[in-house]
Scaffold this motif. Structure first.
Motif, mmCIF file in Angstrom:
data_model
loop_
_atom_site.group_PDB
_atom_site.id
_atom_site.type_symbol
_atom_site.label_atom_id
_atom_site.label_comp_id
_atom_site.label_asym_id
_atom_site.label_seq_id
_atom_site.Cartn_x
_atom_site.Cartn_y
_atom_site.Cartn_z
ATOM 1 N N GLU A 120 0.810 -1.215 0.000
ATOM 2 C CA GLU A 120 0.000 0.000 0.000
ATOM 3 C C GLU A 120 0.848 1.272 0.000
ATOM 4 O O GLU A 120 0.327 2.349 -0.249
ATOM 5 C CB GLU A 120 -0.929 0.015 1.217
ATOM 6 N N ARG A 129 6.478 -1.488 -0.909
ATOM 7 C CA ARG A 129 7.033 -1.908 -2.197
ATOM 8 C C ARG A 129 8.519 -2.252 -2.054
ATOM 9 O O ARG A 129 8.992 -3.267 -2.538
ATOM 10 C CB ARG A 129 6.844 -0.824 -3.261
ATOM 11 N N MET A 189 0.595 -11.411 -9.008
ATOM 12 C CA MET A 189 0.223 -10.117 -8.449
ATOM 13 C C MET A 189 -1.229 -9.813 -8.794
ATOM 14 O O MET A 189 -1.703 -10.136 -9.865
ATOM 15 C CB MET A 189 1.150 -9.029 -9.002
ATOM 16 N N THR A 190 -1.913 -9.178 -7.848
ATOM 17 C CA THR A 190 -3.303 -8.788 -8.045
ATOM 18 C C THR A 190 -3.425 -7.290 -7.817
ATOM 19 O O THR A 190 -2.999 -6.802 -6.772
ATOM 20 C CB THR A 190 -4.224 -9.537 -7.053
ATOM 21 N N ASP A 191 -3.985 -6.580 -8.787
ATOM 22 C CA ASP A 191 -4.209 -5.148 -8.617
ATOM 23 C C ASP A 191 -5.344 -4.941 -7.631
ATOM 24 O O ASP A 191 -6.294 -5.721 -7.577
ATOM 25 C CB ASP A 191 -4.597 -4.498 -9.947
ATOM 26 N N GLY A 192 -5.246 -3.881 -6.873
ATOM 27 C CA GLY A 192 -6.326 -3.523 -5.963
ATOM 28 C C GLY A 192 -5.946 -3.730 -4.516
ATOM 29 O O GLY A 192 -4.994 -4.423 -4.189
ATOM 30 N N LYS A 193 -6.727 -3.108 -3.666
ATOM 31 C CA LYS A 193 -6.512 -3.169 -2.232
ATOM 32 C C LYS A 193 -7.199 -4.402 -1.654
ATOM 33 O O LYS A 193 -8.246 -4.832 -2.139
ATOM 34 C CB LYS A 193 -7.081 -1.893 -1.590
ATOM 35 N N GLU A 240 -11.394 -13.864 -12.347
ATOM 36 C CA GLU A 240 -10.373 -12.820 -12.247
ATOM 37 C C GLU A 240 -9.017 -13.271 -11.711
ATOM 38 O O GLU A 240 -8.067 -12.499 -11.771
ATOM 39 C CB GLU A 240 -10.893 -11.696 -11.345
ATOM 40 N N ASN A 241 -8.923 -14.466 -11.163
ATOM 41 C CA ASN A 241 -7.690 -14.882 -10.497
ATOM 42 C C ASN A 241 -7.241 -16.229 -11.070
ATOM 43 O O ASN A 241 -7.789 -17.275 -10.719
ATOM 44 C CB ASN A 241 -7.938 -14.956 -8.986
ATOM 45 N N THR A 268 -9.899 -8.784 -3.279
ATOM 46 C CA THR A 268 -9.597 -7.360 -3.175
ATOM 47 C C THR A 268 -10.861 -6.643 -2.690
ATOM 48 O O THR A 268 -11.951 -7.227 -2.652
ATOM 49 C CB THR A 268 -9.192 -6.780 -4.536
#
Length: 152
Positions: free
Chosen positions: A9, A14, A32-36, A81-82, A118
């Motif tokens: 975050e 990172r 890797m997955t985009d989003g919180k 999505e995954n 997410t």
């Protein structure tokens, strides 16, 4: 080594992830997955709704409702999505009967579905749960009312 999940975050997160990756032996696979990551508020709302649904239906436990929701609403979202989830689910769970799949979703197995979502995915999941059960006449707490202790 087991699967490692890191939520990034901040820039500090990172940098920590990059340092961690530098210590890992090669070969390795990184997904890797985009989003919180989902929020505690979303988790509390899910638990509240599971209790309300079970109480109003009267013929199943909250754990059974939780399992049904994970299977009916969560699995399709994640399979779409995954890729990593889809591969494991399709190999381990998909070949089984509906009743066996429900068992996989509940304790003691508790196949990970909502816990790896997410915030956006969990919102979609909660929207689908609300739409499905509201259409059956189940009254679910309004998330805004929960902020002020006015739940149904």
């Amino acid at each position: 080594m087991a699967t490692v999940n890191r939520i990034v975050e901040t820039e500090s997160d990172r940098r920590a992830l990059l340092r961690f990756l530098e210590t890992r032996p090669i070969p390795l696979t990184v997904t890797m997955t985009d989003g919180k990551h989902k929020t505690d508020k979303q988790n509390r709302l899910q638990r509240q709704w599971v209790m309300e649904i079970a109480a109003q239906l009267g013929d199943r436990t909250p754990e059974q409702v939780r399992g049904e929701c994970k299977l009916r609403f969560g699995v399709p979202i994640l399979r779409e999505e995954n890729e990593a989830f889809r591969a494991v689910y399709d190999r381990l769970v998909k070949p089984h009967t509906y009743e066996e799949k429900l068992e996989f979703m509940m304790e003691p197995f508790d196949f990970g579905v909502t816990r790896i979502m997410t915030t956006r995915q969990k919102t979609e999941y909660l929207n689908r749960v609300h739409q499905h059960y509201s259409a059956q006449g189940i009254v679910l707490s309004n998330p805004e009312d929960l902020k002020f202790g006015r739940a149904a």
